[in-house]
Enzyme design. Structure first.
Site, mmCIF file in Angstrom:
data_model
loop_
_atom_site.group_PDB
_atom_site.id
_atom_site.type_symbol
_atom_site.label_atom_id
_atom_site.label_comp_id
_atom_site.label_asym_id
_atom_site.label_seq_id
_atom_site.Cartn_x
_atom_site.Cartn_y
_atom_site.Cartn_z
ATOM 1 N N HIS A 21 0.837 -1.203 0.000
ATOM 2 C CA HIS A 21 0.000 0.000 0.000
ATOM 3 C C HIS A 21 0.873 1.254 0.000
ATOM 4 O O HIS A 21 1.288 1.755 1.056
ATOM 5 C CB HIS A 21 -0.941 -0.006 1.220
ATOM 6 C CG HIS A 21 -1.971 1.075 1.187
ATOM 7 N ND1 HIS A 21 -3.326 0.820 1.285
ATOM 8 C CD2 HIS A 21 -1.866 2.420 1.051
ATOM 9 C CE1 HIS A 21 -3.997 1.958 1.215
ATOM 10 N NE2 HIS A 21 -3.124 2.952 1.078
ATOM 11 N N HIS A 23 1.166 5.008 -2.464
ATOM 12 C CA HIS A 23 0.652 5.791 -3.595
ATOM 13 C C HIS A 23 1.821 6.379 -4.378
ATOM 14 O O HIS A 23 2.665 7.081 -3.802
ATOM 15 C CB HIS A 23 -0.244 6.922 -3.087
ATOM 16 C CG HIS A 23 -1.504 6.444 -2.444
ATOM 17 N ND1 HIS A 23 -2.729 6.481 -3.084
ATOM 18 C CD2 HIS A 23 -1.742 5.886 -1.230
ATOM 19 C CE1 HIS A 23 -3.666 5.988 -2.275
ATOM 20 N NE2 HIS A 23 -3.094 5.622 -1.149
ATOM 21 N N ASP A 25 1.794 8.824 -6.438
ATOM 22 C CA ASP A 25 1.779 10.293 -6.382
ATOM 23 C C ASP A 25 1.988 10.827 -4.970
ATOM 24 O O ASP A 25 2.123 12.044 -4.780
ATOM 25 C CB ASP A 25 0.492 10.868 -7.004
ATOM 26 C CG ASP A 25 -0.776 10.258 -6.432
ATOM 27 O OD1 ASP A 25 -0.733 9.135 -5.895
ATOM 28 O OD2 ASP A 25 -1.839 10.911 -6.513
ATOM 29 N N GLY A 190 -9.305 8.147 -1.761
ATOM 30 C CA GLY A 190 -9.910 9.464 -1.618
ATOM 31 C C GLY A 190 -10.545 9.673 -0.258
ATOM 32 O O GLY A 190 -10.295 8.892 0.670
ATOM 33 N N HIS A 219 -9.859 1.398 0.143
ATOM 34 C CA HIS A 219 -9.580 2.207 1.332
ATOM 35 C C HIS A 219 -10.868 2.248 2.166
ATOM 36 O O HIS A 219 -11.890 2.763 1.690
ATOM 37 C CB HIS A 219 -9.262 3.639 0.955
ATOM 38 C CG HIS A 219 -7.866 3.875 0.480
ATOM 39 N ND1 HIS A 219 -7.401 3.460 -0.740
ATOM 40 C CD2 HIS A 219 -6.831 4.509 1.084
ATOM 41 C CE1 HIS A 219 -6.144 3.834 -0.877
ATOM 42 N NE2 HIS A 219 -5.765 4.470 0.207
ATOM 43 N N GLU A 222 -10.347 3.809 7.418
ATOM 44 C CA GLU A 222 -9.122 4.563 7.730
ATOM 45 C C GLU A 222 -9.515 5.662 8.720
ATOM 46 O O GLU A 222 -9.057 5.664 9.855
ATOM 47 C CB GLU A 222 -8.536 5.154 6.445
ATOM 48 C CG GLU A 222 -7.275 5.999 6.664
ATOM 49 C CD GLU A 222 -6.740 6.622 5.376
ATOM 50 O OE1 GLU A 222 -7.476 6.665 4.368
ATOM 51 O OE2 GLU A 222 -5.579 7.095 5.398
ATOM 52 N N HIS A 243 -5.946 0.146 5.072
ATOM 53 C CA HIS A 243 -6.022 0.677 6.451
ATOM 54 C C HIS A 243 -6.951 -0.177 7.327
ATOM 55 O O HIS A 243 -6.482 -1.069 8.013
ATOM 56 C CB HIS A 243 -6.439 2.151 6.476
ATOM 57 C CG HIS A 243 -5.563 3.026 5.633
ATOM 58 N ND1 HIS A 243 -4.365 3.497 6.072
ATOM 59 C CD2 HIS A 243 -5.706 3.498 4.364
ATOM 60 C CE1 HIS A 243 -3.797 4.237 5.123
ATOM 61 N NE2 HIS A 243 -4.591 4.238 4.070
ATOM 62 N N ASP A 301 2.333 4.270 2.561
ATOM 63 C CA ASP A 301 1.184 5.049 2.083
ATOM 64 C C ASP A 301 1.616 6.233 1.204
ATOM 65 O O ASP A 301 1.465 6.181 -0.017
ATOM 66 C CB ASP A 301 0.335 5.531 3.275
ATOM 67 C CG ASP A 301 -1.104 5.827 2.889
ATOM 68 O OD1 ASP A 301 -1.507 5.461 1.777
ATOM 69 O OD2 ASP A 301 -1.834 6.409 3.719
ATOM 70 N N ASP A 302 2.110 7.300 1.838
ATOM 71 C CA ASP A 302 2.502 8.507 1.093
ATOM 72 C C ASP A 302 3.777 9.099 1.696
ATOM 73 O O ASP A 302 3.725 10.138 2.372
ATOM 74 C CB ASP A 302 1.379 9.558 1.166
ATOM 75 C CG ASP A 302 0.086 9.058 0.534
ATOM 76 O OD1 ASP A 302 -0.051 9.111 -0.691
ATOM 77 O OD2 ASP A 302 -0.788 8.580 1.298
HETATM 78 O O1 LIG Z 1 -4.360 7.560 2.936
HETATM 79 C C1 LIG Z 1 -5.085 7.842 1.965
HETATM 80 N N1 LIG Z 1 -6.433 7.714 2.051
HETATM 81 C C2 LIG Z 1 -7.266 8.002 1.024
HETATM 82 N N2 LIG Z 1 -6.827 8.458 -0.144
HETATM 83 C C3 LIG Z 1 -5.501 8.623 -0.291
HETATM 84 C C4 LIG Z 1 -4.587 8.323 0.722
HETATM 85 N N3 LIG Z 1 -3.351 8.588 0.259
HETATM 86 C C5 LIG Z 1 -3.483 9.033 -1.000
HETATM 87 N N4 LIG Z 1 -4.770 9.072 -1.336
HETATM 88 C C6 LIG Z 1 -5.367 9.529 -2.582
HETATM 89 C C7 LIG Z 1 -4.700 10.792 -3.109
HETATM 90 C C8 LIG Z 1 -4.022 10.341 -4.359
HETATM 91 O O2 LIG Z 1 -3.983 11.340 -5.347
HETATM 92 C C9 LIG Z 1 -4.876 9.170 -4.797
HETATM 93 C C10 LIG Z 1 -4.253 8.219 -5.784
HETATM 94 O O3 LIG Z 1 -3.000 7.798 -5.420
HETATM 95 O O4 LIG Z 1 -5.191 8.536 -3.577
#
Ligand SMILES: O=c1[nH]cnc2c1ncn2[C@H]1C[C@H](O)[C@@H](CO)O1
Length: 365
Positions: A21, A23, A25, A190, A219, A222, A243, A301-302
């Protein structure tokens, strides 16, 4: 098997890992954003890595909505640029190889990187000629070049976005079209706090995914309530939950998912900074998951937005939740089992792990 280590110091779990998991971006390098902005003549409010970091990262617990706002700061730089899209995918694989990841499933929304064939055009871009379809091809190219250059395995998951149900049928069609070219599943990402229930557009896309044998993750739970998780499983037929922390608030559902061996894609640092969980890690739902022998993986995640690395997540659960080397082995083996690879490739991945962990398969873990 060579030991995996970063340039600076020994990793908390210095063995091959599986990440499910993350992303794309949310994992771009700050240097790349600055560089691409310069090349494209896009002006940013700042021009140093430190200043851009301050702009793009959350360092204190926020809300999911606030956190998602961070993408606005830089996505317009990368979206709609062929070289940049390919580059972020290639660099992503390099980063993961350095982190000691043997297999990664990376997710993104093709629509959010496009500037054509998408309505509305995201990030206030002017219309161009890069469609979501071409975005997938560019990412695939970047990932497969990365696989060759950095000797790890990378697959992708295409995201539907909760607030854009009109994109979801496109997403499943892209999953079908590129299923033999590195795309292994569909996701729904999202803002779950604003769009709790899955719209009919998402439902139809997931029905098509089920019909065509496209793997599914969602998702859910979360920041949202257990009902979102229930819907993900019962309506969208999710095979894994992104999550899923708030599942533990519904004992019946939680027990059922434990019995079904549902896999939770857990992202500890993320869960603190998005305000999804109590910032006190000793109270994290992962403690409960571990005690109950739930199936889960550890993920970043990010990492761009959380200014983190995979090792920081490992370090966190070791420090605050008592994870041991054996726990990490078990967890990564479970992650490999839950991967969306075809059976033969899954077996190869498992064998790679067993060998690196000095385990024989018959230990039954
Ligand atoms: O943690 C998250 N929860 C819900 N959406 C998320 C999370 N991290 C990133 N995103 C969204 C924003 C990104 O632009 C999109 C695609 O990767 O997914």
């Amino acid at each position: 098997m060579a030991e995996h280590c970063t340039n600076d110091r020994q990793q908390t779990f210095n063995k091959p890992k599986v990440e499910l998991h993350v992303h794309l971006d949310g994992a771009i390098r700050l240097e790349t954003i600055l560089d691409v902005a310069k090349q494209r003549g896009i002006s940013l409010p700042v021009d140093t890595v430190q200043a851009l970091k301050a702009l793009c990262t959350v360092s204190r617990p926020a809300t999911l909505t606030e956190f998602l706002g961070k993408f606005d700061e830089y996505m317009h730089v990368i979206a709609g640029d062929r070289k940049a899209i390919k580059r972020i995918a290639h660099e992503f694989v390099e980063t993961k190889a350095k982190e000691g990841v043997a297999y990664v499933e990376v997710r993104y929304s093709p629509h959010l990187l496009a500037n054509s064939g998408v309505e509305p055009i995201p990030w206030k871009q002017t219309e161009g000629d890069i469609t979501p379809d071409e975005v997938v091809r560019l990412v695939n190219e970047g990932l497969s070049k990365g696989e060759k250059d950095f000797k790890i395995k990378a697959r992708s998951i295409l995201c539907c976005m909760r607030h854009m149900p009109s994109w979801s049928m496109d997403v499943v069609e892209l999953c079908k079209k590129y299923r033999n070219d590195g795309v292994v599943a569909i996701d729904l990402a999202g803002d779950e706090s604003l769009n709790c229930e899955a719209y009919p557009g998402h439902q139809r896309a997931y029905e098509e995914a089920v019909k065509c044998g496209i793997h599914r993750t969602v998702h859910a739970g979360e920041v949202g309530p257990p009902s979102v998780v229930k819907e993900a499983v019962d309506v969208l037929k999710a095979e894994r939950i992104g999550h899923g922390y708030h599942t533990v608030e519904d004992q019946t559902l939680y027990r059922r998912l434990l019995d079904d061996n549902m896999h939770f894609e857990v992202c500890p640092i993320s869960s603190k900074l998005t305000g999804a969980c109590d910032p006190d890690f000793t109270k994290h739902p992962l403690v409960r998951f571990k005690k109950d022998k739930a199936k889960y993986s550890l993920n970043t995640d990010d990492p761009l937005i959380f200014d983190s690395t995979l090792d920081k997540d490992y370090e966190t659960v070791k420090k605050y939740m008592g994870f041991t080397e054996d726990d990490f082995k078990t967890m990564n083996i479970n992650a490999a089992h839950a991967s969306f690879l075809p059976e033969k490739e899954k077996k190869d991945l498992l064998n790679l792990l067993y060998e690196a962990y000095n385990m024989v398969e018959s230990t039954g873990l």
